[in-house]
Design a protein around this motif. Structure first.
Motif, mmCIF file in Angstrom:
data_model
loop_
_atom_site.group_PDB
_atom_site.id
_atom_site.type_symbol
_atom_site.label_atom_id
_atom_site.label_comp_id
_atom_site.label_asym_id
_atom_site.label_seq_id
_atom_site.Cartn_x
_atom_site.Cartn_y
_atom_site.Cartn_z
ATOM 1 N N LYS A 116 28.412 49.779 43.564
ATOM 2 C CA LYS A 116 28.413 50.722 44.681
ATOM 3 C C LYS A 116 27.789 50.082 45.915
ATOM 4 O O LYS A 116 26.972 49.169 45.812
ATOM 5 C CB LYS A 116 27.625 51.991 44.319
ATOM 6 N N THR A 120 28.551 54.609 47.657
ATOM 7 C CA THR A 120 30.010 54.764 47.506
ATOM 8 C C THR A 120 30.546 53.724 46.525
ATOM 9 O O THR A 120 30.258 52.536 46.652
ATOM 10 C CB THR A 120 30.721 54.597 48.856
ATOM 11 N N GLU A 121 31.324 54.165 45.544
ATOM 12 C CA GLU A 121 31.874 53.260 44.542
ATOM 13 C C GLU A 121 32.849 52.271 45.173
ATOM 14 O O GLU A 121 33.717 52.645 45.964
ATOM 15 C CB GLU A 121 32.596 54.064 43.448
#
Length: 380
Positions: A116, A120-121
């Motif tokens: 991440k 956010t991935e």
């Protein structure tokens, strides 16, 4: 550090300013697409350059096609083609809206992709020019990074090694195109499709294992991989695209299973070291230019089931001495003289070849295509 932030702010401001200076598109326009991509109509014409559409900025090339996954005028366009502002986290420029790493800004030659960035991935890696990955020689994506769906490292000319994680289901078009120093790559058995130009121009790649999960290999996937010497196509593959191994000048041997039903035109054109090949039994057409310039081939057996041999299929195979053609062949391209004097006889310049057939009918078809009757032997 302050000056670096100032440069980033100025660059972003310039991008915004350049877009705001343009006019939005008219309300009567609409999106359209074809296999090549998307465009936006403007009455009887189409949009070019920057256009504001439904509150989003897009860029269209001079032919009207929408750009995506690239940077134009300092503005990054995401996978949908829309301009999006990037965030900078550590040594990565990142599109949070799509989970895409766009640029590596660090000085290290090796990088480990995180799971991440700023919460956010990470789902995609999109290095689309040499400047976005100029220092990288190795990219490692740990198994713990499970969200990666797609990797593109186009023109990363210093890259020598990549491990692709099992979360990846396809190798995208142009994925490693122009990675001229790429020597090794691991493709997981999760991958089903190798798209067009995926490894084109990877001239340092000497071997690659295609897993048994792959079903289709797109056009020019390995074109210009001059370091490849041998390759095995797994029996999961049913389709091999146009010019797939064109100009792989050191490829000497390739194994193709009977599961392959289609091989595109110019598939082995310019493979001047290819000394032997077994054409799969499921093939029905020998496409044009398929073995053009394979000057090391000495014999070829065309399998029963092939119905058509197209123009220039074996043109320039100067060392072919034996060609066996079955009665299933009913069509062979007819010899013609082109303006430059070169014929389109499938066997043009195969001056040392003897043709072995089983019927007078097939002999006549060969004669009609431009083969001398004295070179044809009919046997029961």
């Amino acid at each position: 550090m302050k000056s670096l932030r100032l440069i980033k702010v100025i660059a972003s401001s310039l991008c915004v300013a350049s877009l705001l200076a343009l006019n939005p598109i008219g309300a009567s326009a609409e999106w359209k697409s074809d296999p090549r991509g998307w465009w936006y109509t403007e009455g009887s014409s189409w949009a070019t350059g920057w256009r504001l559409i439904n509150s989003k900025w897009y860029y269209f090339d001079f032919k009207g096609y929408m750009a995506k996954d690239t940077t134009i005028d300092g503005c990054y366009l995401n996978e949908s083609g829309a301009w999006t502002e990037l965030t900078t986290s550590g040594n990565f420029k990142f599109d949070k809206s799509t989970g895409t790493i766009v640029e590596y800004t660090g000085s290290d030659s090796s990088v480990v992709i995180p799971n991440k960035i700023d919460g956010t991935e990470v789902k995609r890696i999109r290095f689309t020019s040499a400047s976005t990955c100029k220092n990288l020689t190795s990219i490692t994506i740990p198994d713990s990074t499970t969200g990666i769906e797609s990797i593109v490292c186009m023109n990363c000319s210093n890259l020598t090694h990549v491990d692709i994680p099992s979360s990846v289901k396809r190798i995208d078009r142009y994925a490693f195109n122009g990675c001229s120093n790429l020597q090794s790559i691991t493709i997981p058995d999760s991958v089903k499709i190798i798209n067009e130009y995926a490894f084109s121009g990877c001239k340092s790649l000497k071997s690659i294992i295609i897993p048994n999960s792959v079903e289709s290999i797109g056009p020019q996937s390995f074109a210009g991989c001059s370091g490849l010497t041998t390759l095995t196509i797994p029996n999961s593959v049913t389709n091999m695209g146009d010019a797939i191994f064109r100009n792989c000048i050191n490829l000497t041997n390739i194994t193709i299973p009977d599961s392959v039903k289609s091989i595109g035109y110019s598939a082995f054109s310019g493979c001047s070291s290819l000394s032997s090949i077994t054409i799969p039994n499921g093939i029905t057409i020998i496409n044009e230019n398929e073995f053009q310039g394979c000057s090391s081939l000495t014999s070829i057996v065309i399998p029963n089931g092939v119905t058509s041999i197209q123009r220039s299929a074996f043109e320039g195979c100067t060392n072919l001495t034996s060609i066996t053609i079955p009665d299933s062949v009913t069509s062979i391209a007819t010899h013609q003289k082109m303006p430059n004097g070169i014929g389109i006889n499938p066997f043009y310049d195969c001056t040392n070849a003897t043709f072995y057939v089983k019927s007078q009918t097939l002999k006549q078809i060969l004669i009609n295509s431009g083969v001398s009757a004295s070179k044809i032997i009919v046997s029961a």
